[in-house]
Design an enzyme around this catalytic site. Structure first.
Site, PDB file in Angstrom:
ATOM      1  N   LYS A 192       9.416  24.232  -7.223  1.00 48.94           N
ATOM      2  CA  LYS A 192      10.161  24.955  -6.190  1.00 48.94           C
ATOM      3  C   LYS A 192       9.472  26.267  -5.806  1.00 48.94           C
ATOM      4  O   LYS A 192       9.468  26.646  -4.634  1.00 48.94           O
ATOM      5  CB  LYS A 192      11.601  25.218  -6.627  1.00 48.94           C
ATOM      6  CG  LYS A 192      11.764  26.054  -7.879  1.00 48.94           C
ATOM      7  CD  LYS A 192      13.238  26.181  -8.238  1.00 48.94           C
ATOM      8  CE  LYS A 192      13.445  26.926  -9.536  1.00 48.94           C
ATOM      9  NZ  LYS A 192      12.931  28.296  -9.535  1.00 48.94           N
ATOM     10  N   THR A 193       8.881  26.955  -6.791  1.00 53.80           N
ATOM     11  CA  THR A 193       8.174  28.198  -6.475  1.00 53.80           C
ATOM     12  C   THR A 193       6.968  27.902  -5.592  1.00 53.80           C
ATOM     13  O   THR A 193       6.657  28.652  -4.663  1.00 53.80           O
ATOM     14  CB  THR A 193       7.724  28.907  -7.761  1.00 53.80           C
ATOM     15  OG1 THR A 193       8.864  29.136  -8.587  1.00 53.80           O
ATOM     16  CG2 THR A 193       7.059  30.232  -7.446  1.00 53.80           C
ATOM     17  N   ASP A 226      16.129  32.175  -4.515  1.00 50.88           N
ATOM     18  CA  ASP A 226      15.774  31.272  -5.614  1.00 50.88           C
ATOM     19  C   ASP A 226      16.898  31.273  -6.651  1.00 50.88           C
ATOM     20  O   ASP A 226      17.691  32.217  -6.718  1.00 50.88           O
ATOM     21  CB  ASP A 226      14.463  31.749  -6.254  1.00 50.88           C
ATOM     22  CG  ASP A 226      13.827  30.684  -7.119  1.00 50.88           C
ATOM     23  OD1 ASP A 226      14.313  29.533  -7.124  1.00 50.88           O
ATOM     24  OD2 ASP A 226      12.836  31.003  -7.807  1.00 50.88           O
ATOM     25  N   GLU A 227      16.969  30.220  -7.468  1.00 53.05           N
ATOM     26  CA  GLU A 227      17.988  30.086  -8.522  1.00 53.05           C
ATOM     27  C   GLU A 227      19.386  30.327  -7.942  1.00 53.05           C
ATOM     28  O   GLU A 227      20.209  31.061  -8.500  1.00 53.05           O
ATOM     29  CB  GLU A 227      17.711  31.073  -9.661  1.00 53.05           C
ATOM     30  CG  GLU A 227      16.335  30.963 -10.285  1.00 53.05           C
ATOM     31  CD  GLU A 227      16.147  29.691 -11.113  1.00 53.05           C
ATOM     32  OE1 GLU A 227      17.086  28.878 -11.179  1.00 53.05           O
ATOM     33  OE2 GLU A 227      15.053  29.504 -11.681  1.00 53.05           O
ATOM     34  N   GLN A 251      21.141  23.441 -13.902  1.00 53.29           N
ATOM     35  CA  GLN A 251      20.634  24.580 -14.669  1.00 53.29           C
ATOM     36  C   GLN A 251      21.503  25.828 -14.496  1.00 53.29           C
ATOM     37  O   GLN A 251      21.049  26.947 -14.736  1.00 53.29           O
ATOM     38  CB  GLN A 251      19.190  24.895 -14.259  1.00 53.29           C
ATOM     39  CG  GLN A 251      18.219  23.756 -14.560  1.00 53.29           C
ATOM     40  CD  GLN A 251      16.784  24.139 -14.272  1.00 53.29           C
ATOM     41  OE1 GLN A 251      16.166  24.931 -14.982  1.00 53.29           O
ATOM     42  NE2 GLN A 251      16.227  23.566 -13.212  1.00 53.29           N
ATOM     43  N   ARG A 261      12.033  23.002 -20.837  1.00 54.91           N
ATOM     44  CA  ARG A 261      11.010  24.062 -20.942  1.00 54.91           C
ATOM     45  C   ARG A 261       9.726  23.492 -21.526  1.00 54.91           C
ATOM     46  O   ARG A 261       8.655  24.099 -21.394  1.00 54.91           O
ATOM     47  CB  ARG A 261      11.481  25.201 -21.863  1.00 54.91           C
ATOM     48  CG  ARG A 261      12.719  26.005 -21.453  1.00 54.91           C
ATOM     49  CD  ARG A 261      12.702  26.451 -20.029  1.00 54.91           C
ATOM     50  NE  ARG A 261      13.372  25.466 -19.179  1.00 54.91           N
ATOM     51  CZ  ARG A 261      13.259  25.424 -17.866  1.00 54.91           C
ATOM     52  NH1 ARG A 261      12.476  26.270 -17.246  1.00 54.91           N
ATOM     53  NH2 ARG A 261      13.904  24.509 -17.157  1.00 54.91           N
TER      54      ARG A 261
END
Length: 759
Positions: free
Chosen positions: A35-36, A218-219, A249, A601
């Protein structure tokens, strides 16, 4: 239309949202789905190929680390990246308020209070309210109210108990009054006051709407009500907003995050286009497989299925050692094994904890194996007393109304001003409706005489001199001058190693100022103090340093590691017992999302473990544990019952007896941590040990103990130079406590530390 050169590097899923210029876009992006990369390429495409001005772009992230990484990527792709606002919610709002907060009655030099200052104010104002509510509960209610944009009066309607309602409302009101008097905001206020500014002054809102024509968030699943409403206001005019999130998340509901904001977005921006990113670039197929199995047990989610083109990878290892000590041994042993065989370096490893208290036993084992590590989320550098005492002078020079900084300044260095005199200063400030520094700097005007006036005049003289130097010196020179003029180091003294360590911390403060000034041309002391207040310890994580990272799963959000260990996977710990027993399915679903975050992760290796037994300090014996339901959801045919071998039963008796004997001989519960660090080694030398290890602890000759007495200078191959602060404790492992210049205080075993004494 010609294909974008910049967007060629994206996959088909990423290209779709990245190629759209106008309108509202919602992207549900799975863990590790790039996504980044999509965000930065879309911004670069807009600026470089569609000629959107960088000045019209706002990108909001949730951590400074993520913001800095995005800035670095953009600066390599396009010109003008420095003109964009790429920042966190809090730093964005702080920046807006620095220009406009005077409209709300504050001055632009306002202070930002962290948890320490917030707690001190609450404890002070709660004294006038007779209630059994503690300071932490008041703090939670105040934060909860602000996250939902509720004033004390509006929040009171949600508290059913009349006595609690009165107490909480009164403390909230008094707390707000204290902040205003101090010209200070807390973290939540940064969002709330910006929202208030925009709603009360539409012309200010329109100015920022015209500036930020294109907004990226974002997030998005981690936004609370205040953050969501703020973003909605900013995007209200042009409606060019791209929100990226993953409801799988969402792990911060305890601090106000609302996963429902993802659905609210589609209602508030009805013409929004929705896209999914499901290809994972981070993890192996086996890791993605168990992550999908886990999260599918949640009902409140948008259906998606992660997939990856990566290799299958190694098998995920599940270990069920007999106790937490064996679990820690397995972790340390596996790390040392992989490193010693050249298959990994220490920085490849992360140990993800459900709660911070899990770290102690693991730390002991890492030290035993001489494994360098760093814990994030612990005691922050800028929260240390000597640092807060020093920065109090800097805060006062920036904001003379800062009451918390004034209180610290009056008490350190000692000025012969006692509690009675400080109370008098406060009373005068209340009586005349001015700040305490106003009273201090104009003592005679406010009828203060005698020796107290003489002492206050001396303070005024110091601050007048420093205020003049503030404009003429560089940032680093100014801070050094403040430290010298005030006599910070002399006040700390140099009587022992602890004093020396505090002085070194003050030197590190100067170093951090120099680094900040170097990276931020023309930065002011106000800029530096703001960066300090908004900084999290994880923001300082350096990829070039070689040590094992230990942190909670919450803190690991947004990070990735080659190899991940997740210990303590028992029902009651992960998931926590309160989520199991609450009766609210949403709480258990959030715990499952947290487990999902931890699992995803990992890039290559994932080690999951759960001890079969835990020690119960009420019954004073070890008890069976229940395997985490999350493990059984991820893996088929996993045995859920603990089976204990005869050898483990023998070890269990030794384990329990060591703890019980200590508890009988030590009344103070505070000694428990030291006991645990010592009994571990007693157990390890027992012949009943079943854990295989090439590093079995042996007995060290007592004649060697005298070399490692208090004050001895030593050198360690990983931690560098240090000073012994506690000599060797006389038991099998011969532990010694050392204050290292680089990493602080560590307790090491001489069996493994390989220390060199410096003459």
């Amino acid at each position: 239309m010609e294909e974008s050169v910049i967007l060629r590097n994206l996959n088909d899923e990423q290209k779709l949202p990245a190629s759209i210029l106008d309108g509202a876009i919602l992207v549900t992006a799975g863990a590790g789905s790039g996504k980044t990369r999509m965000l930065t390429h879309r911004i670069a495409h807009m600026v470089s190929e569609l000629k959107v001005s960088p000045l019209n772009i706002l990108a909001i992230t949730f951590t400074n680390k993520a913001a800095n990484e995005m800035k670095e990527r953009l600066s390599k792709m396009i010109e003008g990246a420095d003109y964009m606002w790429v920042c966190t919610f809090h730093s964005m709002c702080s920046r807006i308020l620095r220009y406009n907060i005077d409209s709300l009655g504050f001055t632009k030099s306002f202070s930002i209070y962290g948890d320490t200052e917030k707690s001190r104010i609450i404890k002070r104002v709660m004294e006038s309210v007779k209630s059994d509510i503690n300071a932490e509960t008041y703090a939670w209610h105040i934060s909860n109210a602000k996250n939902n944009l509720l004033s004390p009066e509006k929040y009171s309607k949600y508290i059913k108990d009349p006595k609690k309602c009165f107490a909480i409302t009164k403390v909230y009101q008094d707390y707000e009054a204290e902040l205003f008097k101090a010209n200070a905001l807390d973290f939540d206020d940064l969002i709330v006051k910006t929202y208030e500014l925009f709603t009360k002054f539409p012309e200010v809102l329109e100015m920022y709407q015209n500036k930020f024509k294109y907004i990226f968030v974002d997030e998005f699943q981690d936004t609370n009500t205040a953050q969501y409403e703020l973003v909605k206001l900013l995007a209200g005019k042009y409606k060019n907003i791209l929100a990226v999130g993953d409801e799988d998340q969402c792990i911060y509901s305890w601090r106000g995050a609302q996963v429902e904001n993802v659905k609210r977005f589609t209602k508030d921006f009805p013409d929004c286009k929705i896209f999914k990113l499901e290809q994972n670039y981070r993890s192996t197929k086996k890791i993605i497989d168990v992550a999908n199995k886990l999260i599918k047990n949640n009902k409140n989610r948008i259906e998606k299925n992660l997939w990856t083109a990566n290799d299958d990878g190694t098998d995920i290892q599940i270990n069920q050692p007999y106790c937490d000590i064996d679990e820690a041994e397995l972790i340390a042993e596996k790390i040392e094994q992989l490193v010693s065989h050249g298959l990994a370096k220490y920085s490849d490893f992360a140990i993800l904890l459900r709660v911070n208290s899990q770290s102690r036993v693991i730390e002991e084992k890492l030290l035993n194996y001489n494994i360098p590590y760093k814990i994030y989320g612990g005691f922050k550098f800028f929260e240390r007393k000597e640092i807060k005492d020093t920065t109090a002078y800097l805060y006062l020079l920036a904001n003379p109304n800062d009451t918390e900084a004034t209180n610290r300044m009056l008490q350190f260095p000692k000025k012969g001003i006692g509690d009675i005199s400080i109370s008098l200063i406060r009373q005068k400030a209340e009586e005349y409706g001015v700040s305490e520094m106003e009273i201090i700097c104009n003592a005679e005007k406010y009828q203060i005489s005698g020796s107290l006036k003489t002492k206050l005049d001396k303070i005024k003289e110091t601050f007048d001199e420093l205020s003049k130097l503030k404009e003429s010196l560089s940032l680093e020179e100014f801070v050094v001058t403040v430290i010298e003029k005030v006599g910070i180091k002399e006040a700390i003294g140099n009587k022992n190693e602890d004093d020396l360590n505090k002085q070194l911390n003050v030197d590190d403060l100067v170093k951090s100022v120099a680094e900040y000034a170097s990276a931020n041309e023309d930065a002011t002391i106000e800029d530096f103090l703001q960066s300090v207040t908004l900084m999290r310890d994880i923001d300082s994580m350096n990829d070039n340093e070689n040590f094992v990272t230990m942190l909670t799963v919450h803190s690991a959000k947004g990070l990735e590691f080659d190899t991940v260990f997740m210990p303590g996977l028992n029902d009651g710990l992960f998931p926590l017992s309160r989520s199991i027993n609450s009766g609210d399915p949403n709480e258990l679903e959030e715990e499952r999302r947290l487990m999902y975050v931890g699992v995803t992760r990992a890039k290559r290796r994932l080690f999951l473990s759960r001890p079969k037994l835990k020690y119960n300090y009420e019954t004073r014996r070890s008890e069976n544990t229940l395997i985490s339901r999350f493990l059984t959801e991820m893996f088929d045919n996993l045995k859920t019952k603990s089976t204990i071998t005869n050898g483990e039963i023998n070890r269990l008796n030794v384990y329990d007896n060591n703890i019980n004997n200590f508890l009988l001989n030590n009344k103070k519960q505070e000694s428990l941590d030291h006991m645990m660090s010592t009994h571990i080694n007693v157990v390890n030398v027992s012949n009943t040990t079943t854990t295989s290890s090439s590093n079995t602890i042996g007995t060290i000759n007592a004649s060697e103990y005298s070399k490692y007495k208090k004050g001895t200078l030593v050198m360690h191959n990983h931690f560098g130079k240090g000073v012994v602060t506690v000599g060797v404790t006389d038991f099998a492992s011969a532990f010694v406590t050392i204050n290292f210049e680089t990493v602080g205080i560590k307790t090491l075993s001489l069996k493994y530390a390989k220390l060199e004494i410096i003459d």
